[in-house]
Design a protein around this motif. Structure first.
Motif, short mmCIF file in Angstrom:
data_model
loop_
_atom_site.label_atom_id
_atom_site.label_comp_id
_atom_site.label_asym_id
_atom_site.label_seq_id
_atom_site.Cartn_x
_atom_site.Cartn_y
_atom_site.Cartn_z
N SER A 1 -5.99 3.36 2.56
CA SER A 1 -6.26 3.96 1.74
C SER A 1 -7.23 3.20 0.44
O SER A 1 -6.90 2.09 0.13
N VAL B 1 0.87 -1.16 0.08
CA VAL B 1 -0.02 -0.07 -0.12
C VAL B 1 1.01 1.47 -0.05
O VAL B 1 0.51 2.09 -0.71
N ARG B 2 1.74 1.10 0.81
CA ARG B 2 2.91 2.35 0.76
C ARG B 2 3.46 2.67 -0.38
O ARG B 2 3.75 3.80 -1.05
N LEU C 1 -6.27 3.51 -2.63
CA LEU C 1 -5.07 3.29 -3.85
C LEU C 1 -5.89 3.92 -5.07
O LEU C 1 -5.85 3.29 -6.33
N ASP C 2 -5.95 5.34 -4.98
CA ASP C 2 -6.40 6.14 -6.00
C ASP C 2 -5.48 6.18 -7.40
O ASP C 2 -6.00 6.20 -8.36
N SER C 3 -4.26 5.72 -7.29
CA SER C 3 -3.61 5.83 -8.44
C SER C 3 -3.57 4.65 -9.42
O SER C 3 -3.42 4.36 -10.65
N LYS D 1 3.05 5.96 -7.13
CA LYS D 1 2.07 6.38 -7.82
C LYS D 1 1.66 5.00 -8.89
O LYS D 1 1.53 5.28 -10.16
N HIS E 1 1.29 4.38 -2.99
CA HIS E 1 1.17 5.63 -2.88
C HIS E 1 2.55 6.36 -3.41
O HIS E 1 2.34 7.37 -4.03
N ARG E 2 3.34 5.80 -2.59
CA ARG E 2 4.79 6.44 -2.88
C ARG E 2 5.39 6.64 -4.49
O ARG E 2 5.67 7.83 -4.88
#
Length: 347
Positions: free
Chosen positions: A303, A273-274, A305-307, A280, A277-278
């Protein structure tokens, strides 16, 4: 014909290279878009934990240099079997492609294998060389083939000792051209082993033709169905590269597209998950247990995971409920189920 179990694609046939003398590595780099020069181009391979990266130019230089070093120092030639007992790392694709560029046959193995399993594989394949991580080298029997320890990245660190000096000595050539390996499409490129769930684990030989077809059909054709440029995609390599699923994507096919591959040593849902985010991350190939882990993380407040643009699942059966739960939890993601074939020799 559903009755006969035969199905034909609605897409037109994809032309495959006709040159019988073509091998996988030159094919991959002939397909790799040049792109802008660093630092404006995205990295080709990137370590999730340290952000150490390789550009497309770095990848070509390192594969060529290591291939020449393997031929010079260890006499790797057409038909030489090289055993890779390595975890996921930025160095894994370099090592795999270098073995093939030298003319050798790569035999990948689960780095979690026991001493007995490694000893059996050594007897079965009689490799001329072993590329291993330090922890796996300790599991090799004393009478094994010569062993070269492979680092996880190519960035020297203050804590790095002399154990990787033999590997770095193989990289002393700056040539960008690949050695003349005298192998072609019908020659063996890799030996991958079945899981052994229905009996003794068995080796399956994949030719350069098999792997070239995989690059064109499994990876490049699928990418061509989207308007988004493939070189803008960022993939998270959470699957093991010793397995045909991860190997096909992260150590071969995706490299021909110019996409960025973010490499995890092993899957951990929090770290995944990190990393998404980091870096994208846009694409996440996975297996059903990873899908279930992401769902549990979402339920505990992780989250959305929008990307992520696409998630694909394969290599194991997938229940309809898990699919529906995943799509409901991540409605913005294009979900693909990859048909799992019983024998990867069909590549």
């Amino acid at each position: 014909s559903a009755a006969a179990g035969l199905y034909a694609s609605t897409h037109p046939p994809v032309p495959l290279p006709a040159d019988p003398g073509l091998s996988l590595v030159p094919h991959i780099f002939s397909r790799l878009p040049l792109g802008p020069a660093p630092p404006h181009s995205p990295p080709c391979l990137l370590d999730a934990a340290t952000a150490a990266s390789l550009s497309r130019a770095d990848l070509r230089r390192l594969v060529s240099s290591l291939a020449r070093g393997l031929r010079r120092a260890h006499n790797v030639r057409a038909g030489s079997v090289v055993l890779l007992v390595l975890p996921n790392s930025v160095a894994f694709p370099v090592a795999f492609l270098a073995v093939l560029a030298a003319g050798g046959v790569a035999n990948t193995m689960n780095p979690s294998s026991s001493r007995a399993e490694i000893a059996e594989r050594l007897r079965d394949t009689a490799p001329s060389l072993v590329l291993a991580s330090p922890e796996n080298a300790a599991k090799l029997p004393p009478s094994a083939a010569p062993v070269v320890l492979v680092p996880e990245t190519f960035n020297p660190t203050p804590s790095a000792g002399h154990e990787f000096a033999p590997f770095r000595a193989l990289l002393d050539s700056d040539a960008d051209d690949f050695p003349s390996a005298e192998v072609g499409q019908e020659d063996a490129a890799a030996v991958l082993y079945s899981s052994g769930t229905s009996g003794r684990s068995k080796g399956v030989v994949l030719t350069h033709r098999n792997l070239i077809a995989m690059v064109e059909l499994f990876v490049r054709f699928e990418a061509s169905q989207y308007a988004r440029p493939a070189c803008d995609n960022v993939y998270l390599a959470a699957l093991p590269m010793f397995h045909v699923y991860g190997l096909s994507l992260f150590a071969a096919g995706l490299l021909s597209l110019g996409s960025t591959v973010v490499v995890m040593r092993r899957f951990d849902v929090g770290e995944a998950v990190r990393a998404v985010h980091r870096y994208k991350v846009t694409h996440l190939p996975l297996v059903p247990p990873i899908m279930a882990a992401l769902l549990r993380a979402k339920a505990t407040g992780a989250s959305s995971l929008d990307s992520l643009v696409q998630v694909s699942s394969g290599a194991a059966p997938l229940s309809g409920k898990l699919v529906q739960d995943f799509i409901k939890a991540f409605p913005h993601v294009d979900f693909i189920q990859v048909h799992s074939l019983p024998n990867f020799n069909c590549l």
